[in-house]
Scaffold this active site. Structure first.
Site, PDB file in Angstrom:
ATOM      1  N   SER A 406       0.841  -1.185   0.000  1.00  0.00           N
ATOM      2  CA  SER A 406       0.000   0.000   0.000  1.00  0.00           C
ATOM      3  C   SER A 406       0.873   1.230   0.000  1.00  0.00           C
ATOM      4  O   SER A 406       2.053   1.184   0.369  1.00  0.00           O
ATOM      5  CB  SER A 406      -0.930   0.007   1.228  1.00  0.00           C
ATOM      6  N   GLY A 408       1.145   5.435   1.118  1.00  0.00           N
ATOM      7  CA  GLY A 408       0.678   6.429   2.062  1.00  0.00           C
ATOM      8  C   GLY A 408       1.257   7.784   1.736  1.00  0.00           C
ATOM      9  O   GLY A 408       1.985   7.961   0.754  1.00  0.00           O
ATOM     10  N   TYR A 410       3.468   9.496   3.398  1.00  0.00           N
ATOM     11  CA  TYR A 410       4.887   9.661   3.693  1.00  0.00           C
ATOM     12  C   TYR A 410       5.757   8.584   3.052  1.00  0.00           C
ATOM     13  O   TYR A 410       6.963   8.728   3.013  1.00  0.00           O
ATOM     14  CB  TYR A 410       5.113   9.655   5.219  1.00  0.00           C
ATOM     15  N   GLY A 411       5.165   7.509   2.615  1.00  0.00           N
ATOM     16  CA  GLY A 411       5.975   6.453   2.047  1.00  0.00           C
ATOM     17  C   GLY A 411       5.104   5.295   1.603  1.00  0.00           C
ATOM     18  O   GLY A 411       3.871   5.385   1.575  1.00  0.00           O
ATOM     19  N   ALA A 412       5.756   4.231   1.253  1.00  0.00           N
ATOM     20  CA  ALA A 412       5.058   3.035   0.778  1.00  0.00           C
ATOM     21  C   ALA A 412       5.416   1.856   1.664  1.00  0.00           C
ATOM     22  O   ALA A 412       6.472   1.835   2.304  1.00  0.00           O
ATOM     23  CB  ALA A 412       5.432   2.747  -0.676  1.00  0.00           C
ATOM     24  N   VAL A 413       4.537   0.870   1.684  1.00  0.00           N
ATOM     25  CA  VAL A 413       4.745  -0.348   2.458  1.00  0.00           C
ATOM     26  C   VAL A 413       4.848  -1.507   1.471  1.00  0.00           C
ATOM     27  O   VAL A 413       3.988  -1.672   0.599  1.00  0.00           O
ATOM     28  CB  VAL A 413       3.603  -0.595   3.458  1.00  0.00           C
ATOM     29  N   LYS A 428       8.115  -0.684   5.684  1.00  0.00           N
ATOM     30  CA  LYS A 428       7.661   0.679   5.426  1.00  0.00           C
ATOM     31  C   LYS A 428       8.863   1.528   5.052  1.00  0.00           C
ATOM     32  O   LYS A 428       9.814   1.643   5.835  1.00  0.00           O
ATOM     33  CB  LYS A 428       6.964   1.243   6.665  1.00  0.00           C
ATOM     34  N   ASP A 522      -4.171   9.643  15.060  1.00  0.00           N
ATOM     35  CA  ASP A 522      -4.602   9.367  13.681  1.00  0.00           C
ATOM     36  C   ASP A 522      -5.384   8.060  13.624  1.00  0.00           C
ATOM     37  O   ASP A 522      -5.188   7.242  12.726  1.00  0.00           O
ATOM     38  CB  ASP A 522      -3.392   9.304  12.751  1.00  0.00           C
TER      39      ASP A 522
END
Length: 1482
Positions: A406, A408, A410-413, A428, A522
């Site tokens: 997935s 996001g 700020y970054g990807a996983v 991550k 969050d």
């Protein structure tokens, strides 16, 4: 006079001294209690001699009245003395701000303090464990109420009680009046009262010791300035980084309280306890050298508060209370109700003076000697330095990237696999440049520290972190089930029970985080991940803040109000729909913001959308601040308790919000009245994800259309030196991860030494066993050269640090690799390898690395012995006979598993389905093909490895069995006395939903220290064998008889109850009607012969893959099944798990499609019979069979049954022959033996409410992540018109299929109508009548709606226009109450067409939907109708003869004979479905 004694009435004061209240009477002024008042009812004040000066008692003034009592230490229980009254000032006329101990202004409330609740520790300052500090100065003069107060004394007392002014004592000093003792927390009282009292006490303290206070505040400020995390380099160890932050927060809180004059000795005591706990965590969970820094910082803070703490304790000493204790003990001894021992000895022990002072000196000398020795050896061994300081740090090259999970903001996983251990993780990757530009470096360290420190089954844990040139990477456990946002998107609103469980588990995660001062900030469904068991794990702490951990001395309202505004950064962050009003208004925020988000989440779970929304954040924020919640009405109305909970969670004022006072407020709400908070992990989830392969990420939305992050690694021009020194500290290894890669050579040496030392005493016993083991190895080396890795695992979750586990995993290429879970990361990694020629059987050697040459089979019978005090237990994920073996020190238990022939072993090797390592976290994995068994476990058990329900642990979609005969070696109990030390209980285990039950026996209780406990028997174990004889099904008397015949030695074979398929549920209402299925006693040999004989008999009758499934249920939603493939199969497939046999195999498109070779148990290729073992699309429509008196065909607990290609609407996607097809049809002409002929008589499975449709991996538009695998009808039509001819293999394939179908139809006992439609080949799509309009009102179901929980109501059929069929591809899995079959419903339009060509073609039979008898009786429960037909035109040689499955026996015979004589094409025509109960018979 008598009335004066009974009731002493003073203005604004009433003293109830009647004997009925068991208070001290005035009849015995010198004794604290009358003969009628026992010790536990004594009041903490008593009458003394009348020559004392009159007592100045507390004032009832508003400013000095009793406040809320916040100060309760966790160890203090609920005693009234746990309230902070003991830390108040004393009230004597000779001491300013002294507190009184006489009659109090609130005596009228009838409160009675119990002397029995007084802590047993004394009042001296030499007892650090004391939880009680006194309330008065040691220099005060004690006062007492007069025995018979005069009129002047009454006037004085009344004046004193009514005013707040000071009174002058005999010595001329001014003495202010004091409030009475504080009591427990109660609402509605002024929050400043307690502060006022403490302020006065601190004023006295500062007057008496001005330098001590100033010195403490100066040193605290110095610690905060020089050691603050923002001022120092971050610690490389995440656990230590979090502890460092907490220590600074504690120092900051102490400084604030000192400046606010709110310090008490109890606060210092709790502060000391928190620091000691932090130090313990640092030493237990970290091997970094930075532990010394934490140790130094904590001791520095302890030294700062040591002197003020001692001074306050002396200042608060209450001699009057001490005297009262002496008198109470004396009075109780006289009455003879309590203390029988020597009174002085009792008093001395109460004071903590029983210790020998010389003993401490000796201990100090001994400590000094040890310290000097340690210092001398510091160069060689530092206890705080890990034993392998040269261990390689993790880096990106250690992992191979599988795919994107997935994206996001700020970054990807990414899903990654460790190259050495082959275990899966979620990595991550955060772009460093983005962090630097947004000034988020510190925040990513906070996220790392939280994830590393957290050890909770409902919080995702991190294993390691490192940096690359462009990214900061965090390696976390992989939770496969996706997030709740995707679930809501695909399902719509969740049912109440499902929402309750998800919400409750999130509450527990939030409670854990808040206890450590972590505010998530969050919370949203996107951050609630679903484990393979369907439980929740909270993740994504990128916006979290870490404040002060919970302290019981901070529970009064003044501090609660401060907690609600703990952070004043005026930063608005989070997801707009879930941001609390105080954050929007920038008023300061704290932990209540998470409870606001929880209210939004619960509303979204139940309704399907958030309560506040808008086109812009400003519009949304305006609604959050001002608008009311809109509740759905009518049939969609929420339950009253859930609506009330949401309303309380969404209070605008954070002080009024539920949860502000702690998670206990939420947990006590009526919405959770029926919830077992301690057994959440034991509950079977309604939605259990089903994974198609080891690398299946289909439950996640990649969100590639919203975010795009470069997956390629960094520029070569980028220099590592460009990264700051701060970022270089990011690399770390958690405790659970570092154990795997510790120095295995050193450990292997210790292991061999331990083996040799423990086995010498058993050499005679093991000689014969070792020879047999050696001979077995020599035979197996020629038969199978598959490598095996034997890893010694350690369960690193809290409370189980002393347990280590042996896990054997097959390294076969046909076997799935393991993945890591939260708590069960292997501590040591070994692989079994044969020694040299002088190898002795009883001393196996373990070495690190892959096996080269000819290693022994993992199923070899090797002896495992205990390592010192370590208990070993196998977590086999592939080994045939690796069994759990609880071992005590010096005791070795032999592995007693059945040996297989080499042929069978080779076949079982290919059929093993090892799961992720998190399976090992929760359960024992046994794939024993002798019994066609796998394993199944529940998250919590004394024998289960972890309470962590992560990563595919005991997923019901895997193979499972109750064949427990090979699960565990026998537990031999030697009893020298008359008892074994355990309690046995018989339980009824019902067969599915029927009234037929068998009697099983479980261990109800095991006494500590008993022979049974020492042998390894634990409560909750299911007893399967006694002295080698199976007791499954025996009545209680027979089992007891077997035990009594054993004498002083009994051999038990057990398995954890949650490792079986037995569900735990409430008692049945009609239990009196139950019928016990008695089982005769047989020898094991006879049972094995009968089993084999029946097995061969079944095989001879059926030319199909044998599938057997059976489940026992007595209420824990666990089911088990087993499957075996025929020895004649070319390759033995990996069974996907519980399989529901099918009457009609599903057709599949593209018979020539090439499916990539996969190790997935659920993916199959035309060259493998795995596809034939897979249930076909119509397996959910299982019939009732003859001789069955209870429901059958209920779907196994979430077996991986793919959705039928017939059930999807036409799609414009062109045919892609080369795209991988996960589920080739069982009717594809790849192998002759392909028909399904399940043993329906054993399909007794509990229903599972969720059905997941897997999806195709072809490159399609990401319109819906849950529909990628569904075949389109156009593909089928295109293939049917491709004009391919049938081969002889195809013909044989079809003939065998027809034979299988004959065998199935002959065994049925229901009349299944087979209407012949005068139409062309058709695909009939079923739709449940009268679906809830809620599904259409929320745009949350773009893909498969996996469960519909609407009430079945009769209504009209909803028809969808032809032009919308392709747009609405969302299938609804509907289930009627008590329905035995699961139907996939799709929307479509009916287009019946009849032609002459159609009548000339073989007609499609209708398969009636099989329901239970109760359904047939209750037709009002729901009606199924045929809603759509999709004609597929056939002509000429392309016509497919259609199988008549369920016609009447008279017509079926002729139809089948005609079918055999015809030539058939490669792809079978799709079957037409019809569920009309009144279908006509032909």
């Amino acid at each position: 006079m008598k009335s004066r004694r009974d009731k002493l009435k003073i203005p604004s004061l009433t003293l109830d001294l009647s004997p009925n209240n068991q208070s001290p009477t005035l009849l015995s002024p010198c004794s604290p209690c009358s003969p009628n008042s026992p010790l536990q009812t004594l009041h903490p004040w008593s009458c003394r001699s009348s020559n004392r000066k009159s007592l100045v008692v507390g004032s009832p003034s508003p400013t000095l009245s009793r406040p809320l009592s916040p100060l309760s230490v966790p160890t203090a229980g609920s005693s009234p003395l746990d309230s902070p009254r003991n830390f108040s000032t004393s009230a004597s006329v000779n001491f300013p701000f002294a507190r009184s101990h006489g009659p109090r202004a609130d005596r009228a409330d009838g409160r009675r303090w119990s002397l029995a609740s007084l802590p047993s520790s004394g009042y001296g300052t030499n007892t650090p464990s004391s939880t009680l500090s006194s309330s008065s100065s040691s220099q005060e003069r004690l006062h007492q109420l007069p025995f018979q107060p005069t009129a002047d004394e009454l006037h004085f007392l009344s004046k004193h009680f009514r005013s707040t002014e000071s009174v002058t004592d005999d010595d001329g000093r001014r003495s202010p009046c004091m409030r009475p003792r504080s009591r427990s927390l109660s609402p509605g009282r002024a929050s400043s009262n307690f502060d006022n009292e403490i302020i006065m006490m601190n004023h006295v303290y500062k007057e008496r010791f001005p330098k001590a206070t100033a010195q403490m505040e100066e040193r605290l400020q110095d610690i905060i300035t020089h050691f603050c995390p923002s001022q120092t380099l971050p610690l490389a160890d995440g656990v230590l980084g979090f502890i460092h932050h907490q220590i600074i927060e504690l120092a900051r809180d102490c400084l604030d309280k000192s400046k606010g004059a709110l310090i008490t000795s109890r606060y210092f005591l709790e502060l000391q306890e928190k620091l000691e706990k932090m130090l313990q965590d640092a030493h237990n969970r970290s091997e970094s050298e930075e532990v010394m820094f934490i140790n130094h910082l904590a001791r520095k803070l302890l030294m700062v508060i040591a002197r003020p703490g001692r001074l306050l304790e002396c200042l608060e000493f209450d001699p009057e209370q001490f005297y009262h204790l002496l008198e109470a003990a004396e009075g109780q001894a006289k009455v003879g109700q309590g203390i029988k021992t020597d009174i002085p000895r009792y008093i001395i022990s109460q004071l903590g003076l029983t210790k020998d002072p010389l003993e401490e000196i000796v201990q100090l000398d001994h400590y000094d000697t040890e310290s000097s020795l340690q210092l001398d050896q510091e160069d060689y061994h530092d206890p705080y330095i890990p034993s392998t300081p040269s261990r390689k740090k993790p880096c990106e090259s250690d992992f191979e990237t599988i795919k994107l999970i997935s994206n996001g903001a700020y970054g990807a996983v990414y899903l990654v696999r460790h190259k050495e251990t082959r275990q899966r993780f979620a990595m991550k990757k955060i772009n460093k440049q983005n962090l630097i530009l947004r000034n988020q470096i510190h925040q990513v360290f906070v996220e790392r520290d939280i994830l590393t420190f957290a050890e909770n089954p409902f919080v995702v844990s991190m294993f390691c972190s490192f940096e690359t040139r462009r990214h900061l990477c965090m390696v976390m456990e992989y939770v496969e089930g996706g997030d709740c946002a995707t679930l809501l998107k695909n399902m719509g609103p969740l049912p109440v029970d499902m929402s309750r469980m998800y919400f409750a588990e999130t509450v527990l995660a939030l409670e854990y985080l808040h206890n450590y001062g972590i505010v998530h900030r969050d919370l949203k469904p996107d951050n609630l991940l679903i484990t393979s068991l369907g439980h929740i794990k909270l993740t994504d702490f990128g916006l979290s803040k870490v404040g002060l951990m919970n302290m019981t001395t901070n529970l009064y309202e003044g501090h609660i109000e401060k907690d609600t505004r703990e952070f004043l950064d005026k930063q608005v962050c989070g997801t707009p729909e879930y941001i609390a009003p105080e954050v929007i208004l920038r008023q300061g925020y704290g932990k209540p913001v998470d409870w606001w988000a929880m209210g939004i989440i619960l509303y979204e779970f139940l309704v399907g959308c958030v309560p506040f929304f808008g086109d812009t954040p400003e519009e949304l924020f305006g609604q959050v601040i001002s608008d009311d919640i809109i509740w759905p009405g009518g049939e969609e109305a929420l339950p009253a308790d859930s609506q009330d909970l949401i309303t309380r969670l969404l209070r605008q004022n954070s002080l009024e919000r539920l949860g502000t006072g702690g998670a206990q407020e939420v947990k006590q709400h009526t919405f959770f009245l029926s919830l077992d908070w301690n057994g959440l992990l034991r509950q079977k989830a309604e939605f259990v994800p089903q994974l198609e392969a080891d690398d299946d990420t289909s439950y996640f939305d990649t969100r590639s259309e919203r975010y795009h992050h470069l997956a390629s690694e960094e520029d070569e021009e980028t220099n590592d030196d460009e990264s700051s020194v701060e970022i270089r500290q990011f690399s770390s290894c958690s405790h659970r991860f570092s154990k795997v890669y510790s120095s295995s050579e050193h450990l292997a040496t210790q292991l061999n030494l331990s083996f040799s030392s423990t086995e010498r005493s058993h050499s005679d016993e093991k000689e014969e066993h070792g020879d047999r083991w050696e001979r077995t190895l020599s035979t197996e080396e020629e038969k199978n050269r598959l490598g095996a890795e034997t890893r010694l695992r350690s369960w690193t979750s809290s409370g189980s640090s002393h347990h280590s586990w042996l896990s054997e995993r097959s390294a076969s290429p046909n076997v799935l690799t393991s993945t890591c879970s939260l708590d069960t990361m292997p501590r040591f990694a070994f692989s079994s390898e044969e020694e040299s020629s002088d190898h002795k059987p009883e001393r196996p050697t373990f070495t690190l690395g892959e096996i080269k040459g000819t290693p022994p089979k993992p199923t070899s019978l090797c002896d495992i012995v205990s390592l010192s005090r370590t208990r070993l237990r196998s977590n086999s994920t592939g080994a045939k006979n690796s069994t759990p073996r609880p071992l005590e020190a010096g005791v070795s238990r032999r592995l007693r598993g059945h040996r297989e022939t080499p042929e069978k072993q080779s076949s079982s090797t290919g059929s093993r389905v090892p799961k992720s390592a998190s399976v090992s976290a929760l359960s024992l994995i046994i794939t024993s093909d002798d019994f066609g068994s796998g394993s199944l476990a529940s998250p919590i058990s004394p024998r289960s490895l972890s309470s962590n329900p992560s990563s595919r642990d005991s997923s019901p979609s895997r193979e499972s069995s109750v064949a427990v005969s090979s699960l565990r070696p026998p537990i031999i109990i030697h009893s020298s006395g008359k008892k074994y030390g355990f309690t046995l209980r018989a339980i009824r285990v019902y067969m599915g939903e029927s009234d037929v039950y068998t009697v099983h026996h479980m261990v109800w209780n095991v006494e500590d220290g008993s022979p049974a406990h020492e042998a390894g028997l634990r409560a909750g174990d299911l007893i399967t064998h006694v002295n080698g004889e199976s007791v499954l099904g025996l009545v209680h008397m027979d089992v007891v008889e077997l035990l009594l015949k054993s004498g002083s030695k009994v051999s038990l074979r057990t398995t954890p109850l949650e490792n079986t398929s037995i569900k735990i549920g409430p008692a049945r209402k009609n239990s009196c009607k139950g019928r016990m299925a008695r089982r005769t006693k047989k020898s094991r040999k006879r049972e094995n012969q009968d089993r084999k004989r029946s097995l061969f008999k079944k095989i001879s009758k059926q030319s199909t893959v044998l599938q057997t499934s059976r489940s026992f249920s007595s209420g824990l939603h666990q089911s088990l099944s087993s499957s075996e493939s025929l020895p004649a199969s070319p390759t033995h497939s990996l069974s996907p798990g519980p399989i529901t046999p099918s009457r009609s195999p599903a057709p599949d498109a593209a018979g020539d499609a090439v499916s990539p070779q996969s190790t997935s148990p659920c993916s199959s290729t035309p060259s493998s019979p795995a596809g034939h073992i897979r249930p076909s699309s119509l397996q959910c429509l299982t019939p009732k069979l003859s001789g069955q008196r209870y429901k059958v065909g209920r779907r196994k607990s979430t077996s991986s049954i793919p959705p039928s290609p017939l059930a999807c609407t036409p799609s414009p996607v062109p045919q892609q022959p080369s795209s991988p097809q996960r589920s080739p049809s069982p009717l594809l002409p790849s192998h002759p033996r392909s028909g399904h002929c399940g043993l329906q008589g054993k399909t007794l499975s509990p229903p599972t409410i969720v059905r997941q449709s897997s999806r195709n991996r072809a490159t399609e538009a990401p319109r819906s992540p849950l529909l990628k695998r569904v075949q389109s009808v156009e593909k089928m039509a295109a293939y049917l018109s491709s004009g391919r001819k049938a081969s002889p293999v195809d013909i044989q394939h079809w003939e065998d299929t027809v034979d299988a179908l004959e065998a199935m139809s002959e065994s049925r006992n229901r009349d299944w109508g087979a209407e012949k439609h005068e139409r062309d080949t058709e695909v009939v799509v079923m739709r449940r009548l009268n679906l809830s309009e809620r599904r259409d009102s929320f745009k949350k179901q773009e893909a498969v709606q996996e469960v519909s929980f609407d009430e079945p109501d009769a209504g009209a059929v909803e028809l969808v226009p032809e032009d919308k069929k392709t747009a609405r591809c969302s299938g609804l899995w509907e289930r009627l109450p008590h329905q035995t079959s699961w139907i996939q419903a799709r929307t479509g339009i009916s287009t019946p067409v009849t032609t002459e060509q159609e009548t000339s073609c073989r007609l499609v039979p209708q398969i009636a939907v099989q329901t239970s008898e109760s359904d047939e009786q209750e037709k009002s429960q729901g009606v199924w109708e045929c809603q759509g037909f999709y004609p597929l035109q056939l002509s000429g040689k392309d016509k497919c003869p259609l199988v008549t499955l369920l016609s009447e026996p008279t017509g079926a015979t002729s139809d089948r004979s005609q079918l055999k004589s015809e030539k058939i094409s490669e792809c079978p025509a799709p079957f037409a479905l019809s569920s009309k109960r009144d279908s006509k018979k032909n």
